[in-house]
Design a protein around this motif. Structure first.
Motif, PDB file in Angstrom:
ATOM      1  N   ALA A  94      89.370  15.419  26.013  1.00 42.90           N
ATOM      2  CA  ALA A  94      88.972  14.019  25.803  1.00 42.90           C
ATOM      3  C   ALA A  94      87.521  13.806  26.231  1.00 42.90           C
ATOM      4  O   ALA A  94      86.763  13.115  25.533  1.00 42.90           O
ATOM      5  CB  ALA A  94      89.897  13.095  26.589  1.00 42.90           C
ATOM      6  N   LEU A  97      85.284  15.260  23.552  1.00 43.61           N
ATOM      7  CA  LEU A  97      85.194  14.378  22.381  1.00 43.61           C
ATOM      8  C   LEU A  97      84.347  13.138  22.680  1.00 43.61           C
ATOM      9  O   LEU A  97      83.766  12.545  21.766  1.00 43.61           O
ATOM     10  CB  LEU A  97      86.593  13.968  21.923  1.00 43.61           C
ATOM     11  N   LEU A 105      88.297   6.156  22.039  1.00 43.64           N
ATOM     12  CA  LEU A 105      88.722   6.865  20.841  1.00 43.64           C
ATOM     13  C   LEU A 105      88.998   8.342  21.150  1.00 43.64           C
ATOM     14  O   LEU A 105      89.946   8.922  20.607  1.00 43.64           O
ATOM     15  CB  LEU A 105      87.656   6.732  19.749  1.00 43.64           C
ATOM     16  N   ALA A 106      88.206   8.925  22.031  1.00 39.78           N
ATOM     17  CA  ALA A 106      88.415  10.326  22.412  1.00 39.78           C
ATOM     18  C   ALA A 106      89.796  10.494  23.054  1.00 39.78           C
ATOM     19  O   ALA A 106      90.553  11.416  22.707  1.00 39.78           O
ATOM     20  CB  ALA A 106      87.327  10.776  23.374  1.00 39.78           C
ATOM     21  N   ILE A 109      92.526  10.086  20.405  1.00 37.63           N
ATOM     22  CA  ILE A 109      92.658  11.277  19.562  1.00 37.63           C
ATOM     23  C   ILE A 109      93.465  12.352  20.287  1.00 37.63           C
ATOM     24  O   ILE A 109      94.380  12.963  19.715  1.00 37.63           O
ATOM     25  CB  ILE A 109      91.265  11.803  19.144  1.00 37.63           C
ATOM     26  N   LEU A 112      97.110  11.333  20.322  1.00 42.05           N
ATOM     27  CA  LEU A 112      97.749  11.531  19.019  1.00 42.05           C
ATOM     28  C   LEU A 112      97.993  13.011  18.726  1.00 42.05           C
ATOM     29  O   LEU A 112      99.025  13.367  18.150  1.00 42.05           O
ATOM     30  CB  LEU A 112      96.914  10.880  17.916  1.00 42.05           C
ATOM     31  N   ILE A 113      97.066  13.873  19.131  1.00 43.61           N
ATOM     32  CA  ILE A 113      97.276  15.322  18.967  1.00 43.61           C
ATOM     33  C   ILE A 113      98.510  15.759  19.749  1.00 43.61           C
ATOM     34  O   ILE A 113      99.356  16.512  19.250  1.00 43.61           O
ATOM     35  CB  ILE A 113      96.028  16.108  19.421  1.00 43.61           C
TER      36      ILE A 113
END
Length: 166
Positions: A94, A97, A105-106, A109, A112-113
């Motif tokens: 994170a 990113l 957002l990092a 993401i 969600l991964i």
């Protein structure tokens, strides 16, 4: 007969297994004994030998299982450390990113991964568990064994009929 298995005293496994001697001290010679005595002696000796072998196998297996369980404990501990370490990997991902996208957002993401990987692993697990079937060969073998046993009674026996007292 005594067999030593080499384990340390106090580890729960007997250090020796005693058995009954296979010959009598005052046993008659084969010329003096009757056939019935010889058959009885052979049956007794085979039974004693079998019990001694079972005791030996039990002691060896107990010792090896204990060693295996102790060794597997370290694998479980390593897996626990790896599991807790994965937390830091996801934070690293994170933060990495975060260089290219906003921080929120990092982390989204990465979350969600993790959800997608969890769903894929759960789906694979479900597909594997769904393929589990009853052991049909064992069930058939047990049914055949049941039909061969001398005390076998048909399943259609009257409801009031009971086995004789044992």
């Amino acid at each position: 007969m005594s067999v030593t298995n080499g384990n340390r005293p106090g580890d729960g496994v007997p250090t020796s297994i005693s058995g009954i001697p296979l010959t009598k001290v005052d046993a008659p010679t084969p010329r003096d004994a009757s056939v019935g005595d010889l058959v009885r002696d052979v049956a007794t000796q085979v039974s004693t030998l079998f019990r001694a072998e079972v005791q030996l196998a039990k002691a060896e297996v107990t010792g090896e299982v204990k060693k295996g369980l102790q060794g597997s404990l370290f694998f479980v501990l390593a897996l626990a450390v790896l599991t807790f370490s994965s937390f830091f990997f996801f934070f690293f991902l994170a933060e990495l990113l975060d260089v290219w996208v906003p921080r929120w957002l990092a982390f989204l993401i990465v979350f969600l991964i993790m959800v997608v990987v969890t769903a894929l692993l759960a789906l694979i697990g479900y597909m594997r568990v769904r393929k589990v079937r009853a052991p049909s060969k064992t069930i058939d073998s047990l049914k055949q064994t049941k039909s061969v046993l001398p005390n076998h009674q048909d399943d259609q026996a009257p409801a009031g009929r009971h086995h004789a007292a044992r």
